[in-house]
Write an enzyme that holds these catalytic residues in place. Structure first.
Site, PDB file in Angstrom:
ATOM      1  N   THR A 159      33.872  42.205  48.317  1.00 29.52           N
ATOM      2  CA  THR A 159      34.843  41.170  47.983  1.00 29.52           C
ATOM      3  C   THR A 159      35.813  41.784  46.997  1.00 29.52           C
ATOM      4  O   THR A 159      35.513  42.795  46.394  1.00 29.52           O
ATOM      5  CB  THR A 159      34.101  39.969  47.324  1.00 29.52           C
ATOM      6  OG1 THR A 159      33.379  39.275  48.315  1.00 29.52           O
ATOM      7  CG2 THR A 159      35.013  38.994  46.650  1.00 29.52           C
ATOM      8  N   ARG A 187      30.348  31.392  59.495  1.00 28.01           N
ATOM      9  CA  ARG A 187      29.647  31.496  58.202  1.00 28.01           C
ATOM     10  C   ARG A 187      30.668  31.528  57.053  1.00 28.01           C
ATOM     11  O   ARG A 187      31.625  32.282  57.090  1.00 28.01           O
ATOM     12  CB  ARG A 187      28.794  32.766  58.188  1.00 28.01           C
ATOM     13  CG  ARG A 187      28.024  33.002  56.861  1.00 28.01           C
ATOM     14  CD  ARG A 187      28.797  33.872  55.903  1.00 28.01           C
ATOM     15  NE  ARG A 187      28.028  34.234  54.716  1.00 28.01           N
ATOM     16  CZ  ARG A 187      28.553  34.829  53.648  1.00 28.01           C
ATOM     17  NH1 ARG A 187      29.822  35.124  53.609  1.00 28.01           N
ATOM     18  NH2 ARG A 187      27.801  35.127  52.608  1.00 28.01           N
ATOM     19  N   VAL A 188      30.441  30.716  56.052  1.00 26.85           N
ATOM     20  CA  VAL A 188      31.319  30.703  54.880  1.00 26.85           C
ATOM     21  C   VAL A 188      30.470  31.016  53.660  1.00 26.85           C
ATOM     22  O   VAL A 188      29.412  30.409  53.462  1.00 26.85           O
ATOM     23  CB  VAL A 188      32.001  29.323  54.724  1.00 26.85           C
ATOM     24  CG1 VAL A 188      32.814  29.280  53.441  1.00 26.85           C
ATOM     25  CG2 VAL A 188      32.896  29.041  55.928  1.00 26.85           C
ATOM     26  N   ASP A 190      30.419  32.197  49.275  1.00 30.21           N
ATOM     27  CA  ASP A 190      30.812  31.573  48.001  1.00 30.21           C
ATOM     28  C   ASP A 190      32.288  31.766  47.677  1.00 30.21           C
ATOM     29  O   ASP A 190      32.879  30.978  46.922  1.00 30.21           O
ATOM     30  CB  ASP A 190      29.981  32.177  46.867  1.00 30.21           C
ATOM     31  CG  ASP A 190      30.220  33.689  46.727  1.00 30.21           C
ATOM     32  OD1 ASP A 190      30.214  34.389  47.772  1.00 30.21           O
ATOM     33  OD2 ASP A 190      30.429  34.165  45.600  1.00 30.21           O
ATOM     34  N   THR A 209      31.174  38.233  42.953  1.00 28.64           N
ATOM     35  CA  THR A 209      30.921  39.046  44.148  1.00 28.64           C
ATOM     36  C   THR A 209      29.421  39.250  44.296  1.00 28.64           C
ATOM     37  O   THR A 209      28.722  39.471  43.316  1.00 28.64           O
ATOM     38  CB  THR A 209      31.622  40.411  44.086  1.00 28.64           C
ATOM     39  OG1 THR A 209      31.128  41.221  45.178  1.00 28.64           O
ATOM     40  CG2 THR A 209      31.382  41.153  42.785  1.00 28.64           C
ATOM     41  N   GLY A 210      28.947  39.156  45.526  1.00 29.58           N
ATOM     42  CA  GLY A 210      27.521  39.341  45.765  1.00 29.58           C
ATOM     43  C   GLY A 210      27.099  38.560  46.993  1.00 29.58           C
ATOM     44  O   GLY A 210      27.947  38.126  47.774  1.00 29.58           O
ATOM     45  N   GLY A 212      26.656  35.762  48.936  1.00 29.60           N
ATOM     46  CA  GLY A 212      27.275  34.461  48.741  1.00 29.60           C
ATOM     47  C   GLY A 212      26.317  33.282  48.790  1.00 29.60           C
ATOM     48  O   GLY A 212      26.479  32.315  48.036  1.00 29.60           O
TER      49      GLY A 212
HETATM   50  N1  ASP Z   1      30.354  36.965  48.130  1.00 25.55           N
HETATM   51  C1  ASP Z   1      30.835  37.458  49.386  1.00 25.55           C
HETATM   52  C2  ASP Z   1      30.296  36.614  50.500  1.00 25.55           C
HETATM   53  O1  ASP Z   1      29.134  36.256  50.452  1.00 25.55           O
HETATM   54  C3  ASP Z   1      30.505  38.888  49.636  1.00 25.55           C
HETATM   55  C4  ASP Z   1      30.599  39.807  48.446  1.00 25.55           C
HETATM   56  O2  ASP Z   1      31.033  39.432  47.380  1.00 25.55           O
HETATM   57  O3  ASP Z   1      30.234  40.967  48.563  1.00 25.55           O
HETATM   58  O4  ASP Z   1      30.999  36.364  51.430  1.00 25.55           O
END
Ligand code: ASP
Length: 290
Positions: A159, A187-188, A190, A209-210, A212
């Site tokens: 992200t 798929r959605v 965070d 970021t991570g 979601g």
């Molecule tokens: N948070 C983002 C998602 O889940 C992916 C990411 O931040 O790496 O879509």
């Protein structure tokens, strides 16, 4: 007294093991200089956040915009959100196909509709009506950076995001993503959800970021602000606490946050997080690992 400005950027906390991050670090450092100059010249936090996220989307170096990962049907569905802390206004798009800059469409949702979020076909209709730049050839436009990670056991994701404090004392946050590699259509995560992946108010601006699904269930971005408001926590303590709560559910990732005084916090519990900051006291840092 000289007004305080501050800026932080992230390029995701997705899998980075054994990879050479020189290009990303150089790019984040260059962007930081551009954003700092804009804020010092009096640009609004909101404008700088949009400009920075747009450049991160365009770079093709992160899992957002051009660098996005395809879903399990090979299609690119992008999510983004932006929040203006001064007005407490927000805009978001999810499962957007075919447009170059999801963050710019998200800002238009905020400023040109009475809504906060538009999804899928409705978001595309709106973006087309607003004359947003379309992707003419997805095959050449997208340069997915996560393909190399597809054989690892890790969930390939990434992200980009930006938080800023401007000379007027206003905060703003924005986040944009291609989501997770091989996600189900529709798929959605965070990223476009205000309060989960993005938040800005008069106290703090946050971009996450991570994984979601975990950030949604812990409402991480809004939790940072709540810890500051109700518990009197510093931005560092609030960010670490919100992230730890998410980690207890089994997720990983990181966030960037700036408070009203220009304190920048960039904690992560993943292997690394591509990040850069210009602190309120003028210090600058760029890094990926500890
Ligand atoms: N948070 C983002 C998602 O889940 C992916 C990411 O931040 O790496 O879509």
């Amino acid at each position: 007294m000289k007004p305080i400005i501050a800026l932080a950027l992230h390029g995701g906390a997705g899998p980075i093991r054994n990879s050479d991050t020189t290009r990303e670090e150089q790019h984040l450092g260059e962007l930081l200089t551009v954003g700092e100059a804009a804020l010092l010249a009096g640009a609004s936090a909101l404008d700088v956040v949009e400009q920075m996220v747009q450049a991160l989307e365009e770079a093709g170096l992160y899992v957002a915009g051009r660098g996005s990962s395809p879903n399990c049907q090979g299609e690119f569905e992008l999510d983004a959100s932006i929040m203006d802390g001064a007005k407490r206004s927000a805009g978001a798009v999810c499962a957007l196909h075919g447009f170059v800059s999801p963050i710019t469409v998200a800002r238009a949702v905020m400023e040109r509709t009475p809504h906060v979020m538009l999804a899928g076909a409705g978001a595309m209709l709106f973006a087309a009506e607003q004359g947003m730049q379309t992707i003419t050839d997805p095959a050449t436009h997208f340069t997915p950076i996560s393909r190399a990670s597809a054989n690892t056991n890790e969930l390939a994701h990434g992200t980009v995001g930006c938080v800023a404090l401007d000379a007027q004392g206003h905060l703003a946050a924005g986040t944009s993503t291609g989501g997770v590699l091989n996600k189900l259509p529709g798929r959605v995560g965070d990223t476009p959800l205000i309060g989960a992946g993005t938040w800005a108010d008069e106290r703090v601006a946050v971009s996450c970021t991570g994984q979601g699904e975990y950030f949604i269930r812990a409402a991480v971005a809004a939790d940072v602000s709540a810890r500051m408001a109700y518990g009197g926590a510093s931005v560092d303590a609030a960010s670490a606490g919100a992230l730890a709560d998410m980690q207890r559910q089994g997720g990983d990732g990181g966030l960037i946050a700036i408070d009203r005084q220009g304190h920048v916090s960039m904690p992560y519990i993943s292997h690394g997080m591509r990040r850069a900051a210009r602190h309120g006291d003028g210090r600058k840092e760029v890094g990926v690992f500890r």
